[in-house]
Design an enzyme around this catalytic site. Structure first.
Site, mmCIF file in Angstrom:
data_model
loop_
_atom_site.group_PDB
_atom_site.id
_atom_site.type_symbol
_atom_site.label_atom_id
_atom_site.label_comp_id
_atom_site.label_asym_id
_atom_site.label_seq_id
_atom_site.Cartn_x
_atom_site.Cartn_y
_atom_site.Cartn_z
ATOM 1 N N LYS A 125 0.855 -1.184 0.000
ATOM 2 C CA LYS A 125 0.000 0.000 0.000
ATOM 3 C C LYS A 125 0.894 1.237 0.000
ATOM 4 O O LYS A 125 1.903 1.263 0.717
ATOM 5 C CB LYS A 125 -0.889 -0.046 1.246
ATOM 6 C CG LYS A 125 -1.968 1.039 1.297
ATOM 7 C CD LYS A 125 -2.867 0.835 2.520
ATOM 8 C CE LYS A 125 -4.035 1.813 2.541
ATOM 9 N NZ LYS A 125 -4.922 1.593 3.701
ATOM 10 N N SER B 106 -9.837 1.364 2.647
ATOM 11 C CA SER B 106 -8.975 2.188 1.834
ATOM 12 C C SER B 106 -7.874 1.414 1.106
ATOM 13 O O SER B 106 -7.279 1.957 0.176
ATOM 14 C CB SER B 106 -8.317 3.253 2.705
ATOM 15 O OG SER B 106 -7.446 2.651 3.649
ATOM 16 N N SER C 159 -10.104 -1.041 6.753
ATOM 17 C CA SER C 159 -9.471 -0.808 5.447
ATOM 18 C C SER C 159 -8.691 -1.976 4.871
ATOM 19 O O SER C 159 -8.266 -1.914 3.719
ATOM 20 C CB SER C 159 -8.545 0.405 5.519
ATOM 21 O OG SER C 159 -9.302 1.588 5.542
#
Lengths: 483, 96
Positions: free
Chosen positions: A76, A151, A175
Site C-alpha cells: 500500500k 482504503s 481498510s
C-alpha cells in the site's frame, strides 16, 4: 503461475521451475496488461523489482533465504519506501520520495521479497471505496463498474486480479477487511501493536494497524510471521513473542466456540450477504464448531465514536503537512499563513478536508467533552462488550461488510452513507482486536466475505479457523476473468 | 447539540489552516452537520460513570535511555523540501 499461493510459488523457486526474475517479469507483464483498466497501482518500479529479483535468485542459488525470498509483494502506498514515491494517494505527497524504509518494508527486504509496486488507496487511508484517490478510482476486478472497497482498495484489487501474489495494507476502521471482502480475498488485521508502524503514514494513531491481503489464510499466516514483532521505534509496538502462525494453521479445530452477535445480523444487512454468512456458519458447524448467539449491545455506537476519534487524531496528525519541509507547496505564497492554508487546500482532497474539519471542530475549545471525551468513554463500553463476549466464546463471527461491492459513484456524494460500509469492522479497531475477512460466496457476481474477530493477540485462532474453512470450501480459489 | 453555520465553517477552516472559498461554505456546513448528526447518536448512552479509553490495550508509554539514536541526515531530508538555502527551509518573510 498466477493462481499459485505463496508456498506453491516458493516451492517452484526452490525446484528451479522458474527464477525470481522470471516470476517478477511475469507479474510485471500482467500488471502492464491489466492495470490500465483496474488502476490498482500508483507506482511500479520495474528496475527496482528486477534488481530485488536478481538478488533473490543469488540467495536462492546459494541455498539461502526463506519462504518469501524471490516472491513479488505489493505494498500500500503509505508504507515509506526509500527512493520510491510514497504518495498516500494524495496530491500532497505526489512529489514525496521517502528518505527511509518503513519497518514493514525492512522486514520484507530482509526476507528477500521483491518489491513489485505501490498500490492505490483512498487518500491518507480515508475512505471505503478507493474513490478518494488523487490517482483516480480503483476498479473491482470482478466487475469493473464496482468499487474494490477501501482504503486498501488497490492492494485488494491487485491480489484478486492476480497482479501480485500478496500485498500489504493498513486497517484503521476496516481498510484491510472490507476491501478483502469486496474483492473475494483473505484480509487480516492483526491486534493493535502487533506490527510496527514505523514509516507508515499516520491517519488515526490509536487505531491504525498494518495488515495483509492474500489468496488464503496460509499465505496470511506466512506474511504475518514476517512482519509481526516488537520495534522500539514505534511506541505502540508490543513486546510479545511472535508465535509460529503457519504451524498453528493445522491445529485441531473442533469444539471452537463461535459467537454470532445478534447486532451484526440486524437491519441494514443485505439479505443475500446474510444468507452466505449463515451458510459459512453452517459449514463451520459441520466441522465441529460450537455456535451460539451473543450480544454486543453498544455496536450501534461504534461508527459515531469512530467519526470523532479518527478525525480528531487525523486533524492533529495531518497538521505536519504545511508545505515547508516536504510535500505540496502552493505557488507565490503571500505570507506564511497563506503558504500553510493554500498548500493544504490544494494538497488535500475533499474527504481528507472533511475529516480534518470535523476533527478540528471536535477538539476545539468548548466541544472537547461533548465529542472527544464522550467518544473515548463509548470506546471503553465497546471494548468491554467484547471482553464480556470472550468470556463465553473463543471467536466472534459475522459479515465483514453489510453489502457486496457497490457501483463506482453510488455513494460518492453522501459521506455518511459511505461511512456505514464499515459498520461491522470499526468496532474491532476501537477495541484493538484482530480480525480476518474470508471469502464465502457471491451475490450477482460480486464477492462476499465473513469476518472473524478474536481476543487480543489471538491471530493464530483466526487463521486456524479460516484455514480449516478453506480446506473444505473453494471460494478463495475463485479468480475473476479479466478478459 | 450544535448547528454548524457558514461562520463556524470559516472559524474551523482558519484553525485547520485550510483556505476556503465563500462558495464552499454552505456545502461544508451541510456535510459537517450530517456527520455531527451521526456522531451525536452517542448521546443515547449514559457515560457519566465510564472512564475514557485512550489506548485499546491499556499500554503505557515506554521509556528508553536518552541517547543519540539517529544520525544527522539534514541534506537527505532537505533534498525533498520545496525550498531550501544554506541548510535552511525557506518560507515567506514572517517579521517585517
Amino acid at each position: 503461475m498466477f493462481q499459485k499461493s505463496l508456498l506453491e510459488l516458493a516451492e517452484g523457486l526452490r525446484r528451479k521451475a522458474y527464477s525470481s526474475v522470471e516470476l517478477t517479469t511475469a507479474f510485471l507483464d500482467r500488471i502492464r496488461q491489466h492495470d490500465g483498466v483496474l488502476n490498482a497501482f500508483i507506482t511500479v518500479p520495474e528496475q527496482r523489482a528486477l534488481a530485488d529479483a536478481r538478488a533473490a535468485d543469488q540467495r536462492l542459488a546459494r541455498g539461502e533465504g526463506g519462504v518469501l525470498t524471490g516472491i513479488p509483494v505489493a505494498h500500500k502506498d503509505l508504507f515509506c519506501t526509500q527512493g520510491i514515491k510514497t504518495s498516500c494517494g494524495s496530491r500532497m505527497l505526489d512529489s514525496f520520495v521517502a528518505p527511509y524504509n518503513a519497518a514493514v518494508i525492512e522486514r520484507f527486504d530482509a526476507a528477500g521479497a521483491v518489491l513489485l509496486g505501490k498500490t492505490n488507496m483512498d487518500e491518507f487511508a480515508m475512505g471505503s471505496s478507493n474513490e478518494n484517490s488523487f490517482y483516480g478510482p480503483v476498479r473491482n476486478p470482478w466487475d469493473t463498474d464496482a468499487v474494490p472497497g477501501g482504503s486498501s482498495g488497490g492492494s485488494a484489487a491487485a491480489v484478486a486480479a492476480r497482479l501480485c501474489p500478496a500485498a500489504t495494507g493498513t486497517d484503521t476502521g476496516g481498510s484491510v477487511r472490507q476491501p478483502a471482502s469486496l474483492c473475494g480475498i483473505t484480509g487480516l488485521k492483526p491486534t493493535y501493536g502487533r506490527i510496527s508502524r514505523w514509516g507508515m503514514v499516520a491517519y488515526a494513531s490509536s487505531l491504525d494497524q498494518a495488515g495483509v491481503l492474500t489468496r488464503n489464510a496460509e499465505d496470511a499466516a506466512l506474511m504475518l510471521g514476517v512482519i509481526a514483532g516488537f520495534d522500539p521505534r514505534d511506541s505502540t509496538s508490543v513486546d510479545r513473542p511472535v508465535p509460529d502462525y503457519v504451524a498453528g494453521l493445522s491445529a485441531p479445530f473442533p469444539g471452537l466456540r463461535i459467537g454470532l452477535p445478534k447486532e451484526y445480523f440486524g437491519p441494514g444487512l443485505d439479505p443475500e450477504v446474510a444468507r452466505l454468512v449463515t451458510q459459512a456458519v453452517d459449514e463451520l458447524q459441520r466441522l465441529g464448531a460450537d455456535v451460539r448467539e451473543i450480544s454486543l449491545p453498544n455496536t450501534a455506537l461504534a461508527i459515531p465514536a469512530y467519526y470523532v476519534v479518527a478525525p480528531a487524531e487525523a486533524s492533529s496528525n495531518l497538521a505536519r503537512y504545511d508545505g515547508v519541509r516536504f510535500g505540496h507547496r502552493c505557488e507565490d505564497p503571500q505570507n506564511l499563513h497563506d503558504l500553510y492554508s493554500r498548500s493544504r487546500a490544494e494538497g488535500f482532497g475533499a474527504e481528507v478536508k472533511r475529516r480534518i474539519m470535523i476533527g478540528t471542530y471536535a477538539l476545539s475549545a468548548g466541544y472537547y467533552d461533548a465529542y472527544y471525551l464522550k467518544a473515548q468513554k463509548v470506546r471503553r463500553l465497546i471494548r468491554d462488550d467484547f471482553a464480556r463476549a470472550f468470556e463465553s466464546v473463543d471467536v466472534i463471527l459475522g459479515p465483514t461488510a453489510p453489502t457486496p461491492a457497490f457501483d463506482i459513484g453510488a455513494k460518492a456524494d453522501d459521506p455518511v452513507t459511505m461511512y456505514l460500509s464499515d459498520i461491522y469492522t470499526i468496532s474491532a479497531n476501537l477495541a484493538g482486536l484482530p480480525g480476518i475477512s474470508v471469502p464465502c460466496g457471491f451475490v450477482a457476481g460480486r464477492p462476499v466475505g465473513f469476518q472473524v474477530i478474536g481476543p487480543h493477540f489471538e491471530e493464530s485462532r483466526l487463521l486456524n479457523l479460516a484455514h480449516h474453512y478453506q480446506q473444505h470450501t473453494d471460494w478463495h480459489l475463485r479468480a475473476p476473468n479479466l478478459d | 447539540m450544535s448547528d454548524i453555520d457558514s461562520s463556524t465553517v470559516v472559524k474551523i477552516a482558519e484553525l485547520a489552516r485550510l483556505a476556503m472559498d465563500e462558495s464552499q461554505l454552505e456545502g461544508y456546513a451541510r456535510e459537517l452537520n450530517a456527520i455531527l448528526e451521526l456522531v451525536e447518536q452517542m448521546e443515547a448512552v449514559d457515560t457519566a460513570s465510564v472512564d475514557p479509553l485512550a489506548h485499546p490495550i491499556d499500554a503505557t508509554q515506554p521509556f528508553r535511555e536518552d541517547e543519540v539514536s539517529e544520525p544527522n541526515q539534514r541534506e537527505l531530508f532537505q533534498s525533498i523540501a520545496p525550498s531550501v538555502a544554506d541548510g535552511l527551509y525557506l518560507v515567506p518573510k514572517v517579521i517585517e
